[in-house]
Write an enzyme that holds these catalytic residues in place. Structure first.
Site, PDB file in Angstrom:
ATOM      1  N   HIS A 192     -10.811  -6.636  -5.155  1.00  0.00           N
ATOM      2  CA  HIS A 192     -10.487  -6.644  -3.728  1.00  0.00           C
ATOM      3  C   HIS A 192     -11.499  -7.486  -2.935  1.00  0.00           C
ATOM      4  O   HIS A 192     -11.861  -7.163  -1.807  1.00  0.00           O
ATOM      5  CB  HIS A 192     -10.483  -5.198  -3.203  1.00  0.00           C
ATOM      6  CG  HIS A 192      -9.478  -4.910  -2.119  1.00  0.00           C
ATOM      7  ND1 HIS A 192      -8.403  -4.104  -2.310  1.00  0.00           N
ATOM      8  CD2 HIS A 192      -9.411  -5.318  -0.820  1.00  0.00           C
ATOM      9  CE1 HIS A 192      -7.710  -3.994  -1.172  1.00  0.00           C
ATOM     10  NE2 HIS A 192      -8.303  -4.730  -0.254  1.00  0.00           N
ATOM     11  N   ASP A 250      -6.370  -0.432  -6.063  1.00  0.00           N
ATOM     12  CA  ASP A 250      -7.813  -0.181  -5.954  1.00  0.00           C
ATOM     13  C   ASP A 250      -8.230   0.349  -4.587  1.00  0.00           C
ATOM     14  O   ASP A 250      -9.391   0.314  -4.225  1.00  0.00           O
ATOM     15  CB  ASP A 250      -8.603  -1.459  -6.290  1.00  0.00           C
ATOM     16  CG  ASP A 250      -8.294  -2.620  -5.346  1.00  0.00           C
ATOM     17  OD1 ASP A 250      -7.649  -2.401  -4.309  1.00  0.00           O
ATOM     18  OD2 ASP A 250      -8.711  -3.754  -5.662  1.00  0.00           O
ATOM     19  N   TYR A 264       0.879  -1.170   0.000  1.00  0.00           N
ATOM     20  CA  TYR A 264       0.000   0.000   0.000  1.00  0.00           C
ATOM     21  C   TYR A 264       0.911   1.213   0.000  1.00  0.00           C
ATOM     22  O   TYR A 264       1.702   1.400   0.931  1.00  0.00           O
ATOM     23  CB  TYR A 264      -0.884   0.019   1.246  1.00  0.00           C
ATOM     24  CG  TYR A 264      -2.152  -0.810   1.150  1.00  0.00           C
ATOM     25  CD1 TYR A 264      -2.932  -0.804   0.001  1.00  0.00           C
ATOM     26  CD2 TYR A 264      -2.591  -1.562   2.242  1.00  0.00           C
ATOM     27  CE1 TYR A 264      -4.098  -1.546  -0.082  1.00  0.00           C
ATOM     28  CE2 TYR A 264      -3.766  -2.314   2.166  1.00  0.00           C
ATOM     29  CZ  TYR A 264      -4.510  -2.295   1.000  1.00  0.00           C
ATOM     30  OH  TYR A 264      -5.667  -3.030   0.930  1.00  0.00           O
TER      31      TYR A 264
HETATM   32  C1  LIG Z   1      -9.946  -9.922   5.491  1.00  0.00           C
HETATM   33  C2  LIG Z   1      -9.361  -9.460   4.203  1.00  0.00           C
HETATM   34  C3  LIG Z   1      -8.279  -8.576   4.228  1.00  0.00           C
HETATM   35  C4  LIG Z   1      -7.707  -8.144   3.040  1.00  0.00           C
HETATM   36  N1  LIG Z   1      -6.626  -7.313   3.094  1.00  0.00           N
HETATM   37  C5  LIG Z   1      -6.030  -6.919   1.941  1.00  0.00           C
HETATM   38  C6  LIG Z   1      -4.882  -6.078   1.980  1.00  0.00           C
HETATM   39  O1  LIG Z   1      -4.396  -5.709   3.051  1.00  0.00           O
HETATM   40  N2  LIG Z   1      -4.341  -5.715   0.793  1.00  0.00           N
HETATM   41  C7  LIG Z   1      -4.856  -6.124  -0.410  1.00  0.00           C
HETATM   42  O2  LIG Z   1      -4.331  -5.764  -1.460  1.00  0.00           O
HETATM   43  N3  LIG Z   1      -5.948  -6.916  -0.461  1.00  0.00           N
HETATM   44  C8  LIG Z   1      -6.543  -7.321   0.678  1.00  0.00           C
HETATM   45  N4  LIG Z   1      -7.638  -8.141   0.610  1.00  0.00           N
HETATM   46  C9  LIG Z   1      -8.152  -8.608  -0.705  1.00  0.00           C
HETATM   47  C10 LIG Z   1      -7.534  -9.950  -1.099  1.00  0.00           C
HETATM   48  O3  LIG Z   1      -6.175  -9.812  -1.403  1.00  0.00           O
HETATM   49  C11 LIG Z   1      -8.219 -10.546  -2.340  1.00  0.00           C
HETATM   50  O4  LIG Z   1      -8.231  -9.593  -3.377  1.00  0.00           O
HETATM   51  C12 LIG Z   1      -9.650 -11.014  -2.095  1.00  0.00           C
HETATM   52  O5  LIG Z   1      -9.823 -11.451  -0.763  1.00  0.00           O
HETATM   53  C13 LIG Z   1      -9.985 -12.161  -3.042  1.00  0.00           C
HETATM   54  O6  LIG Z   1     -11.324 -12.529  -2.920  1.00  0.00           O
HETATM   55  P1  LIG Z   1     -11.847 -13.834  -2.121  1.00  0.00           P
HETATM   56  O7  LIG Z   1     -11.736 -13.506  -0.664  1.00  0.00           O
HETATM   57  O8  LIG Z   1     -13.232 -13.948  -2.603  1.00  0.00           O
HETATM   58  O9  LIG Z   1     -10.971 -15.008  -2.515  1.00  0.00           O
HETATM   59  C14 LIG Z   1      -8.231  -8.583   1.798  1.00  0.00           C
HETATM   60  C15 LIG Z   1      -9.308  -9.466   1.783  1.00  0.00           C
HETATM   61  C16 LIG Z   1      -9.862  -9.920   2.950  1.00  0.00           C
HETATM   62  C17 LIG Z   1     -11.007 -10.890   2.899  1.00  0.00           C
END
Ligand SMILES: Cc1cc2nc3c(=O)[nH]c(=O)nc-3n(C[C@H](O)[C@H](O)[C@H](O)COP(=O)(O)O)c2cc1C
Length: 333
Positions: free
Chosen positions: A229, A138, A110
């Site tokens: 995301h 994003d 980030y």
């Molecule tokens: C609890 C949680 C925390 C997340 N934190 C981040 C993050 O810190 N940075 C990021 O780029 N994406 C983050 N994501 C998005 C994930 O990298 C990913 O894009 C997404 O969870 C994929 O979808 P799915 O949960 O349906 O497999 C997060 C997702 C979840 C569920």
């Protein structure tokens, strides 16, 4: 509070739901009488060999799921023969995670308002041996996740964003943290500066549009991750699976295209691959595995996905990943 944070999406959670629905709507057209007595799921990705085309998605605050948090997730990925993507907002320092396993890992970045902090993060990740920087594009601001708003979600005392040295118990909600620290002014031209910071490939996470994919390549991205995301940012965007074909077409094979969002089975992985993805990332299912059984739990989820993918490939007439072609899948609106 932790469950809500893991599960929820932004606003009405339309995109969150669409991610899984898009997979359920689409259909597989299996090919018969192909020798699938041996099935090979391995791939090459940015110089690394993966046992199967599934990476662990970067997710913040993994110690909320299990005390072993990010270290358990990284070890599970290593044991499964794949790459863990470690989050900027990890509750374990990137150095500690790197030391937990020698397997290849990527660092999710980030961009911070304080450019010195961004620079230090990238330099630390490169020094610790992370093999790619995955910049999340994003999230200039945080999506409005209503469950978290209601819960006043923030890190509890005892946990910290170890890469940024921000402790829980400081009373900051996640939304306030992002608002005060994230660089919402970042533009395409800033990528050049970023690329100059570390001698590792840059992957852009969160691209949905064809024109953005083309720009990403022009700016030197080594790979593109089609993602919304997990439905946690702008509600109303298409499912990642529905956005994938446009990006694949625009990229035209110049760099690997990855996708995440809603991948829940081997058949889902097969569908994404058939549409042209080189690999997928999985998020929430791994948090559930981590919460239930730490490293073993997360590894079990990865092993299930791998076995499931292998079976789906065999049933579809694909002995290798190279045999997974576009005609195997039919996307439905
Ligand atoms: C609890 C949680 C925390 C997340 N934190 C981040 C993050 O810190 N940075 C990021 O780029 N994406 C983050 N994501 C998005 C994930 O990298 C990913 O894009 C997404 O969870 C994929 O979808 P799915 O949960 O349906 O497999 C997060 C997702 C979840 C569920």
């Amino acid at each position: 509070m932790a469950y809500d944070y893991f599960r929820s999406g932004a606003d009405d959670e339309r995109t969150l739901r669409e991610n899984e629905r898009a997979f359920r709507r689409s259909r597989l057209w299996p090919r018969m009488l192909v020798d699938v007595a041996r099935c090979e799921t391995g791939i090459e990705l940015l110089g690394s060999r993966l046992a199967f085309p599934v990476l662990t998605a970067p997710m913040a605050y993994q110690k909320l799921a299990h005390p072993d948090g990010e270290v358990a997730m990284a070890r599970a990925a290593a044991a499964a023969g794949t790459i863990a993507v470690v989050a900027t907002l990890a509750t374990t320092s990137l150095e500690e995670i790197a030391a937990a396993t020698p397997a290849p890992k990527w660092f999710q970045l980030y961009a911070q308002r304080d450019r010195g902090v961004t620079r230090t993060l990238v330099e630390r990740a490169a020094a610790a041996g992370y093999q790619a920087i995955m910049l999340t594009v994003d999230a200039p601001v945080l999506g409005r996740r209503l469950a978290d708003v209601r819960n006043g979600f923030g890190l509890p005392p005892g946990l910290a964003m170890e890469n940024l040295r921000v402790a829980g118990g400081e009373g900051l909600t996640l939304a306030q943290h992002v608002l005060s620290r994230h660089d919402a002014s970042m533009e395409w031209r800033d990528l050049e500066w970023l690329r100059g910071l570390a001698p590792v490939p840059l992957v852009l996470k969160g691209v949905l549009r064809r024109d953005d994919a083309v720009r990403a390549i022009a700016c030197g991205a080594a790979a593109i991750l089609v993602s919304n995301h997990g439905g946690r940012q702008l509600d109303g965007t298409p499912a990642s699976l529905d956005a994938l074909p446009g990006v694949i077409e625009a990229v035209a094979g110049r760099v690997p295209v990855l996708m995440d969002g809603g991948v829940r089975s081997g058949g889902d992985v097969l569908k994404a691959l058939a549409l042209g993805a080189t690999a997928v990332l999985v998020g929430r299912p791994l948090l559930w595995g981590l919460a239930v059984g730490g490293e073993e739990g997360a590894l079990r989820v990865l092993a299930l996905l791998r076995g499931d993918l292998e079976r789906a490939m065999q049933l579809a007439g694909c002995a290798t990943i190279g045999a997974v072609t576009r005609d195997l899948v039919e996307l439905r609106a």
